[in-house]
Design an enzyme around this catalytic site. Sequence first.
Site, short mmCIF file in Angstrom:
data_model
loop_
_atom_site.label_atom_id
_atom_site.label_comp_id
_atom_site.label_asym_id
_atom_site.label_seq_id
_atom_site.Cartn_x
_atom_site.Cartn_y
_atom_site.Cartn_z
N ASN A 113 3.13 0.46 13.01
CA ASN A 113 2.82 -0.13 14.06
C ASN A 113 4.01 -1.62 13.61
OD1 ASN A 113 1.41 -0.62 12.23
ND2 ASN A 113 0.24 -2.10 13.25
N GLU B 273 -3.77 -3.17 2.57
CA GLU B 273 -4.18 -3.65 4.15
C GLU B 273 -4.56 -2.46 5.19
OE1 GLU B 273 -0.35 -5.40 3.88
OE2 GLU B 273 -0.32 -6.71 2.36
N CYS C 131 -2.34 -4.90 13.71
CA CYS C 131 -2.77 -5.57 12.68
C CYS C 131 -3.89 -6.75 12.59
CB CYS C 131 -3.14 -4.96 11.73
SG CYS C 131 -2.31 -6.24 10.11
N GLU D 159 -1.68 -9.01 -1.23
CA GLU D 159 0.03 -8.97 -1.08
C GLU D 159 0.71 -10.35 -1.03
OE1 GLU D 159 1.39 -5.31 -0.88
OE2 GLU D 159 -0.18 -4.36 -1.67
P1 NAD Z 1 -3.17 5.54 9.47
O1 NAD Z 1 -4.41 5.45 8.54
O2 NAD Z 1 -3.45 6.65 10.88
O3 NAD Z 1 -1.99 6.08 8.92
C1 NAD Z 1 -0.89 5.10 7.58
C2 NAD Z 1 -0.38 6.23 6.74
O4 NAD Z 1 -1.27 6.97 6.28
C3 NAD Z 1 0.50 7.22 7.90
O5 NAD Z 1 1.25 7.41 7.49
C4 NAD Z 1 -0.85 8.65 7.68
O6 NAD Z 1 0.33 9.28 7.60
C5 NAD Z 1 -0.67 8.05 6.59
N1 NAD Z 1 -2.11 9.29 5.85
C6 NAD Z 1 -3.21 9.57 6.59
N2 NAD Z 1 -4.18 9.85 6.96
C7 NAD Z 1 -3.78 9.92 4.88
C8 NAD Z 1 -4.41 10.73 3.71
N3 NAD Z 1 -5.82 11.30 3.88
N4 NAD Z 1 -4.19 10.53 2.22
C9 NAD Z 1 -2.49 10.27 2.66
N5 NAD Z 1 -1.95 9.67 3.59
C10 NAD Z 1 -2.36 9.79 4.49
O7 NAD Z 1 -3.09 4.53 10.46
P2 NAD Z 1 -1.43 4.26 11.48
O8 NAD Z 1 -2.38 4.84 12.90
O9 NAD Z 1 -0.23 4.59 11.26
O10 NAD Z 1 -1.61 2.18 11.56
C11 NAD Z 1 -2.67 1.37 12.10
C12 NAD Z 1 -3.40 1.14 11.47
O11 NAD Z 1 -3.09 -0.08 10.71
C13 NAD Z 1 -4.36 0.21 12.29
O12 NAD Z 1 -5.62 0.16 11.57
C14 NAD Z 1 -4.07 -1.01 11.65
O13 NAD Z 1 -5.45 -2.43 11.41
C15 NAD Z 1 -3.68 -0.70 10.45
N6 NAD Z 1 -2.57 -1.68 9.92
C16 NAD Z 1 -3.44 -2.83 9.02
C17 NAD Z 1 -2.18 -3.73 8.28
C18 NAD Z 1 -2.68 -4.67 7.79
O14 NAD Z 1 -1.82 -5.79 7.10
N7 NAD Z 1 -4.48 -4.91 7.08
C19 NAD Z 1 -0.86 -4.25 8.92
C20 NAD Z 1 -0.82 -2.89 10.31
C21 NAD Z 1 -1.60 -1.91 10.88
#
Ligand code: NAD
Length: 486
Positions: free
Chosen positions: A155, A254, A288, A467
């Site tokens: 994102n 996060e 997020c 962080e």
């Molecule tokens: P996601 O969890 O689907 O994927 C994030 C990353 O994790 C990707 O690189 C994906 O390939 C990897 N991944 C997925 N399953 C995995 C596993 N089992 N083992 C290791 N890696 C794995 O998230 P997304 O759809 O890419 O991003 C959106 C989400 O991120 C939303 O929930 C958002 O709130 C969150 N987000 C949080 C913050 C924060 O600072 N708290 C910031 C940005 C986004």
Amino acid sequence: MTRFDLFIDGTFRSAKSGHSFQKHSPVDGRLIGTVQEARAQDVDDAVRAARAALSGSWGTMPLRQRTDLLLDLSHAIARRSAEFVEAEVQDTGHTRHFSKTIEIPRGAENFEIFANLLKNSGGEFFAMDTPDGTGAINIELHRPKGVIAVISPWNAPFLLMTWKVAPALACGNTVVVKPSEESPATATLLGEVMNEVGIPKGVYNVIHGFGPGSAGELLTQHPDVDGITFTGETRTGEAIMKQAAVGLRDVSFELGGKNPALVFADCDIDKAVEVVMRSAFANCGQVCLGTERIYVERPIFEAFTARLKAGAEALQPGGPDDPGTTLGPLISKEHRDKVLSYYAKARELGATVVTGGGIPTFGDDRDKGFFIQPTIWTGLPDDCAILREEIFGPCCHIRPFDTEEEAIACANDTRYGLSATILTENLSRAHRVGRRLEAGVIWVNSWFLRDLRTSFGGSKSSGIGREGGVHSLEFYTERSNLCIKL
Ligand code: NAD
């Protein structure tokens, strides 16, 4: 068409796995490029390269030289910012303005901030008495944690990835980055800049692929990874935590949010509408920290809702090349299907659809992209899925409240605890309410206003650890206490 290679040990190369996948544009669905997919052998190569680099010149490099290299890196990214903006915009469909003014400059700034922080950070020192009267001194020692796995989302790909890579490298670690399968470009491009400024081989490695059964899972399961820093969905965090449990590897998470905005009748309504327009719809709701639950004090409920409706309807969906665009697409067809399923569920639950609820049509190639209408609902019960689950789209529910106590209870009625926004001109109320909100980041009369020296992270199901500033150093540094008997 672009080819996104793996970047391992300072070299761009194909995946030994022989696998690759396609990346499509969110704006018009066209094929942008093919991405090399890392599997076990490639992941192992990347982790080995990162491990070897710890005992090479990087491991013995004086702090000053290391931080100077990171400052060079920051300047080199700024010099090549047009390329980074293009890469980011192509992958994500973000407005060029958002990438140019926030994503890429903040990504470059991350390296500068953490390089300067390390130059100026110290450690604890305690002198103690001993029974024999000679005394002892305690000195806190810092060393890098080792090989850090960085798993990042799509994102705000460059900003969020560098938010982790910068402190990790500043503290002397090496990294293996697994960017989201939806946004491979800027992490790959950064490999070029690492070589350009002379960061030693193996310090920064990039492997592409998916999560389960692919590069992400293989990396987080790899026994030679010392710590895992992850940004993404809460459910993914739970899966990674299980993977990290083997070998007791440290994690920094996060995660998702279901963030509230509390709009009190004593707010400056122009300011409040401006803040909530951004917090609900910026980046097409794919932030997020975004607010999907809006609570408005009853006397201004109707007026506020009408103003937000007008604002949402004035948003201009479109691609990054159209200067009038104020709302880009969602990242992928899968994600749009997920958001649309919530739009359907809200209707089934009897929501009043104040505006939106569908997809816009353009009559051109953009109809093959993943655009969606900004959507506002009212009238849903507090315990329904729309108000419980993170949707991650340009949508929000607005509900009236009558007392401060009720507003606080509503805000905290969630398993998430990432951010919250309070709109009020009453400073006492801001303090009173702010200290009772269960969230890691709380804004008053603003949103997404970030001083990178402050702590950042979520409570409850929104994260583990903090962080930002010195808080990043806690995760990326291993500490020892050296006790010397005098
Ligand atoms: P996601 O969890 O689907 O994927 C994030 C990353 O994790 C990707 O690189 C994906 O390939 C990897 N991944 C997925 N399953 C995995 C596993 N089992 N083992 C290791 N890696 C794995 O998230 P997304 O759809 O890419 O991003 C959106 C989400 O991120 C939303 O929930 C958002 O709130 C969150 N987000 C949080 C913050 C924060 O600072 N708290 C910031 C940005 C986004």
